[in-house]
Write an enzyme that holds these catalytic residues in place. Structure first.
Site, mmCIF file in Angstrom:
data_model
loop_
_atom_site.group_PDB
_atom_site.id
_atom_site.type_symbol
_atom_site.label_atom_id
_atom_site.label_comp_id
_atom_site.label_asym_id
_atom_site.label_seq_id
_atom_site.Cartn_x
_atom_site.Cartn_y
_atom_site.Cartn_z
ATOM 1 N N ASP A 22 0.835 -1.203 0.000
ATOM 2 C CA ASP A 22 0.000 0.000 0.000
ATOM 3 C C ASP A 22 0.871 1.255 0.000
ATOM 4 O O ASP A 22 1.991 1.237 0.505
ATOM 5 C CB ASP A 22 -0.912 -0.033 1.238
ATOM 6 C CG ASP A 22 -2.091 0.912 1.110
ATOM 7 O OD1 ASP A 22 -2.303 1.483 0.016
ATOM 8 O OD2 ASP A 22 -2.806 1.100 2.108
ATOM 9 N N ASN A 70 -10.568 -2.848 -6.497
ATOM 10 C CA ASN A 70 -9.729 -1.917 -7.273
ATOM 11 C C ASN A 70 -10.306 -1.567 -8.648
ATOM 12 O O ASN A 70 -9.896 -0.581 -9.264
ATOM 13 C CB ASN A 70 -8.298 -2.457 -7.434
ATOM 14 C CG ASN A 70 -7.466 -2.370 -6.167
ATOM 15 O OD1 ASN A 70 -6.553 -3.162 -5.951
ATOM 16 N ND2 ASN A 70 -7.773 -1.420 -5.298
HETATM 17 C C1 FPP Z 1 -1.647 0.103 -3.431
HETATM 18 O O1 FPP Z 1 -1.232 1.442 -3.452
HETATM 19 C C2 FPP Z 1 -1.134 -0.656 -4.558
HETATM 20 C C3 FPP Z 1 -1.891 -1.275 -5.513
HETATM 21 C C4 FPP Z 1 -3.352 -1.270 -5.498
HETATM 22 C C5 FPP Z 1 -1.283 -1.980 -6.653
HETATM 23 C C6 FPP Z 1 -0.022 -2.735 -6.376
HETATM 24 C C7 FPP Z 1 0.630 -3.029 -7.674
HETATM 25 C C8 FPP Z 1 1.947 -2.984 -7.922
HETATM 26 C C9 FPP Z 1 2.989 -2.726 -6.909
HETATM 27 C C10 FPP Z 1 2.435 -3.165 -9.309
HETATM 28 C C11 FPP Z 1 2.240 -4.476 -9.948
HETATM 29 C C12 FPP Z 1 2.555 -5.639 -9.102
HETATM 30 C C13 FPP Z 1 3.190 -6.751 -9.496
HETATM 31 C C14 FPP Z 1 3.108 -7.941 -8.620
HETATM 32 C C15 FPP Z 1 3.958 -6.884 -10.734
HETATM 33 P P1 FPP Z 1 -2.338 2.577 -3.611
HETATM 34 O O2 FPP Z 1 -2.455 2.898 -5.050
HETATM 35 O O3 FPP Z 1 -3.592 2.131 -2.946
HETATM 36 O O4 FPP Z 1 -1.677 3.753 -2.822
HETATM 37 P P2 FPP Z 1 -2.426 4.915 -2.012
HETATM 38 O O5 FPP Z 1 -3.192 4.253 -0.904
HETATM 39 O O6 FPP Z 1 -1.289 5.749 -1.515
HETATM 40 O O7 FPP Z 1 -3.302 5.635 -2.985
#
Ligand code: FPP
Length: 252
Positions: A22, A70
């Protein structure tokens, strides 16, 4: 800087670590960048943490890469994430094989965009003989989806006469989980300072140790993983018993 690696007890390294990655969006915002660059930099953490986990002796690493919720994000971000997944899996196959990493996935995979699904299945197929560590990507995954699916599968088995209602016990429920065959996580890590499970492995995390860190996912590195493991090793896992029953040696 303390030598974190020397503080880790090799025999007590968690067999399975699950991570709620996150803070990608906030990381990007802090730097005045578009959110998608947060995800791109998050991939660097995925790479480093997977290799570090393998090197430390972790056998399963589950990463919450995309939840069923998501899909509600702006379409551009969803598309960017799906593209990033395709690019990353394609680009990493060689290194996954070099490092003995077996790729697998949990979630409602058939509802992923066709290109993502195809690449994922190819990645799983091409790494299936690796045995150093299993990397489980939770994609289009949520626990409520998974538990509902398990209930339905069990109901079908009762209806068709394969099992009776009285047969249903925890083992039967576990067999219908998408994680069947994967041990429950010993340690669940969530980055970015949020302290909740967000529909992730709710059944499987019944006795997991939880570790929350303020570090944003794109900044999470091997040292952060080692700090989480050290914290885990200092805890006593009682599984509902009392201290005297489990011994006072810390995590086991
Ligand atoms: C959460 O941060 C992250 C995600 C929903 C996506 C995670 C994906 C990756 C790291 C890239 C692809 C993964 C792989 C395994 C190749 P957020 O966007 O919710 O952050 P925020 O809470 O600060 O908005």
């Amino acid at each position: 800087m303390p030598d974190l690696q020397s503080q880790i007890i090799p025999e007590k390294v968690p067999e399975h670590i699950a991570i709620i990655m996150d803070g990608n969006g906030r990381w990007a915002k802090q730097k005045g960048m578009p959110r998608v660059l947060g995800h791109r930099n998050g991939v660097k953490s995925v790479r480093e943490v997977t290799e570090a986990a393998a090197q430390l002796g972790v056998k399963y690493l589950t990463l919450y890469a995309f939840s069923t919720e998501n899909w509600s994000r702006p379409a551009t971000e969803v598309t960017a994430l799906m593209t990033l997944l395709v690019e990353t899996i394609k680009g990493e196959i060689k290194d996954l094989n070099k490092n003995g990493i077996r790729l697998t996935a949990i979630g409602e995979l058939t509802s992923l965009p066709a290109a993502t699904y195809k690449t994922l299945i190819e990645g799983i197929e091409q790494t299936k003989n690796n045995s150093k560590i299993t990397l489980v990507l939770a994609l289009n995954y949520s626990s409520k989806w998974e538990i509902t699916r398990a209930v339905r599968l069990l109901a079908e088995k009762v209806k068709s006469g394969h099992i009776t209602l009285e047969d249903i016990d925890e083992k039967h429920v576990e067999q219908e989980m998408t994680t069947h065959g994967i041990p429950d996580p010993d340690l669940v890590i969530r980055t970015s300072g949020e302290a909740r499970l967000s529909n992730f492995l709710l059944w499987q995390a019944a006795y997991s140790e939880l570790y929350f860190t303020k570090v944003l996912w794109p900044d999470f590195r091997k040292n952060d993983l080692m700090e989480a493991i050290i914290s885990y090793q200092q805890r006593e896992r009682r599984f509902g018993m009392i201290s005297e029953q489990v011994g006072k040696e810390g995590a086991g």
